[in-house]
Design an enzyme around this catalytic site. Structure first.
Site, PDB file in Angstrom:
ATOM      1  N   ASP A   1       0.847  -1.205   0.000  1.00  0.00           N
ATOM      2  CA  ASP A   1       0.000   0.000   0.000  1.00  0.00           C
ATOM      3  C   ASP A   1       0.876   1.247   0.000  1.00  0.00           C
ATOM      4  O   ASP A   1       2.066   1.186   0.314  1.00  0.00           O
ATOM      5  CB  ASP A   1      -0.953   0.014   1.207  1.00  0.00           C
ATOM      6  CG  ASP A   1      -0.231   0.105   2.548  1.00  0.00           C
ATOM      7  OD1 ASP A   1       0.855  -0.498   2.699  1.00  0.00           O
ATOM      8  OD2 ASP A   1      -0.736   0.798   3.452  1.00  0.00           O
TER       9      ASP A   1
ATOM     10  N   GLU B   1       0.076  -0.936   5.961  1.00  0.00           N
ATOM     11  CA  GLU B   1       1.167  -0.364   6.766  1.00  0.00           C
ATOM     12  C   GLU B   1       0.982   1.130   6.930  1.00  0.00           C
ATOM     13  O   GLU B   1       1.207   1.688   8.002  1.00  0.00           O
ATOM     14  CB  GLU B   1       2.523  -0.664   6.110  1.00  0.00           C
ATOM     15  CG  GLU B   1       3.706  -0.470   7.046  1.00  0.00           C
ATOM     16  CD  GLU B   1       4.250   0.942   7.116  1.00  0.00           C
ATOM     17  OE1 GLU B   1       5.053   1.230   8.006  1.00  0.00           O
ATOM     18  OE2 GLU B   1       3.849   1.794   6.294  1.00  0.00           O
TER      19      GLU B   1
ATOM     20  N   SER C   1       8.746   5.032  11.626  1.00  0.00           N
ATOM     21  CA  SER C   1       8.261   3.877  12.389  1.00  0.00           C
ATOM     22  C   SER C   1       7.745   2.778  11.469  1.00  0.00           C
ATOM     23  O   SER C   1       7.180   3.062  10.414  1.00  0.00           O
ATOM     24  CB  SER C   1       7.104   4.313  13.303  1.00  0.00           C
ATOM     25  OG  SER C   1       7.446   5.466  14.026  1.00  0.00           O
TER      26      SER C   1
END
Ligand code: BES
Ligand code: ZN
Length: 459
Positions: free
Chosen positions: A92, A157, A403
């Site tokens: 994605d 994600e 992150s």
């Protein structure tokens, strides 16, 4: 398709044109996970990855979740005694807006100056694709790999992986692996690859300030009624002091000081302040004055307003005292901070500083714990050698300010340790207009991952 005459590196060289065409097709699928209007595209991207894995010689399936599908590819030919490597990546992408700031359309990849410009070229389609091609190169030429391989590609994600933790728990036996390999980050500099020693965690909130029952005339009421936008701005501004420290009491209590070795490593890196300033278009004056820019990015937490919403923002002047205001505020976390504790501290802080006349409510968007690497073992050695072979330079150890929340979860649920080696370059415009991936890194990235398996076999 097996091509036993060639070695995997030559195979990749010979297939380069096709590899670029395939990457182009992948990048043309607008798999924006945040937008439901793209759900069909996101599903199409999952299916595309599955087909690519099959083409590479793996067994693969897309598995539905309450959100976007997870793709699982498997090659188990090394046998039950051999170790298993799990490759994680995401298919994605972030929304491409604002579209007018792109020099070429985000989902029509264009090569300029040795770079492939497209949304997802660096984050993370391009980098996930490198792994698939390295597997294909080995399986097409040698018909085998020295380890069992699982590819886990998710489509959420960029929206905080809401369904991946339950997925990994449900499939923990099938996903069992000793090591997790991820390419979803950047090199330290062109020609200078890096292995990550850490990723920051994330705690992301909306703060909703509510005052009067509705919007009011700013003349008829302003001065008597407390404006929630004024109050929220004051609270947000108060989250840092003049030295750049976050003012929430207790916030730094579980911030660890890294080892002397890590600190010396960071100081030894060739950080060029002028180059950094020209990359971002301004001087790095954010964060704590007591720390260097790299320390502030990698080993210190941060707090940022990501967006604010209140009142009238259209053309011209409207005299209004808004009834409510909202700020999206994120905290990047370092060991041993946790999103849960940051939420509690923020709520306690707001309860203390919110003035009478408004209320402030915290809504959690998503979170993830910080990760730090175990920088040892055969995979780490193999990765160092593989990078040396393809880039002709010994990788440096770097942290990462961004992150990837699933990393800590994968390690805990599977009992694995992770290796993060990224091939994007600084300034690749991840999440921004004109995202790009260097062709040189694409080619050397595939070679590196090909070498990685050879080096693993040699150890
Ligand atoms: N690829 C990034 C993580 C990253 C960012 C690595 C910058 C290296 C440099 C990843 O796709 C990402 O953007 N993660 C999000 C996580 C969030 C949506 C939970 C992030 O860091 O904001
Ligand atoms: Zn991203």
């Amino acid at each position: 398709m097996a091509d036993a005459m060639t070695n995997p590196i030559d195979f990749a060289l010979g297939q380069r044109t096709r590899f670029y065409e395939e990457l182009g097709a992948f990048l043309r699928i607008p798999s924006v996970s945040a937008k439901s209007e793209h759900d069909g595209d996101t599903e199409r991207a999952a299916e595309w990855v599955r087909e690519q894995l099959v083409r590479a010689g793996l067994e693969a399936e897309t598995i539905a979740t309450p959100g976007h599908p997870v793709v699982v590819g498997e090659w188990r030919g090394a046998g039950a005694e051999a170790p298993t490597v799990l490759i994680y990546g995401h298919y994605d992408v972030q929304p491409a807006e604002p579209l007018e700031l792109w020099d070429s359309p985000p989902f029509e990849p264009e090569v300029r100056d040795g770079r492939i410009y497209a949304r997802g070229s660096a984050d993370d389609k391009g980098q996930l694709f490198l792994h698939i091609k390295a597997l294909e190169a080995h399986l097409a030429t040698r018909g085998r790999l020295p380890v069992n391989v699982i590819v886990l590609a998710e489509g959420e994600e960029e929206v905080g992986s809401p369904n991946l933790v339950p997925f990994v728990k449900e499939y923990r036996d099938r996903l069992a692996a000793q090591t997790v390999v991820i390419s979803d980050s950047a090199m330290f500099a062109p020609g200078l690859p890096s292995l990550l020693f850490s990723l920051r965690g994330l705690a992301y909130f909306e703060i909703h300030a509510t005052g009067p029952a509705s919007d009011l005339h700013s003349g008829a009421y302003g001065g008597a009624v407390l404006n929630p936008a004024n109050a929220l701005a004051r609270v947000v501004a108060g989250l840092h002091d003049e030295s750049g420290r976050i003012t929430i009491p207790g916030f730094y209590d579980d911030v660890l000081t890294p080892s002397d070795e890590t600190l010396a490593g960071i100081r030894g890196l060739p950080f060029d302040a002028d180059e950094y300033a020209s990359e971002v278009g301004t001087v790095p004056t954010g964060g704590e004055v007591a720390f260097s820019p790299l320390e502030r990015l990698w080993i210190r937490p941060s707090c940022d307003v990501n967006g604010m919403l209140s009142g009238y923002t259209g053309e011209g002047a409207k005299t209004v005292l808004p009834g409510k205001a909202m700020a999206k505020v994120s905290f990047r976390l370092v060991p041993d901070q946790s999103p849960e504790r940051v939420r509690k501290l923020l709520e306690e802080h707001l309860a203390r500083v919110t003035p009478a006349g408004v209320t402030m409510e915290v809504v959690e968007l998503h979170g993830g714990r910080p990760w730090s690497a175990r920088l040892e073992g055969p995979l780490f050695t193999a990765a160092t050698r593989a990078l040396e072979r393809s880039f002709g330079a010994t990788p440096v150890l770097t942290g990462e300010g961004g992150s990837i929340p699933i990393v800590v979860e994968l390690e805990e649920i599977l009992g694995a340790s992770s290796l993060l080696l990224g091939f994007a370059l600084p300034g690749a415009n991840m999440h921004a207009p004109n995202e790009w991936f260097a062709k040189d890194c694409f080619e050397k990235g595939i070679d590196t991952l090909i070498h990685l398996y050879d080096e693993l076999a040699a150890l």
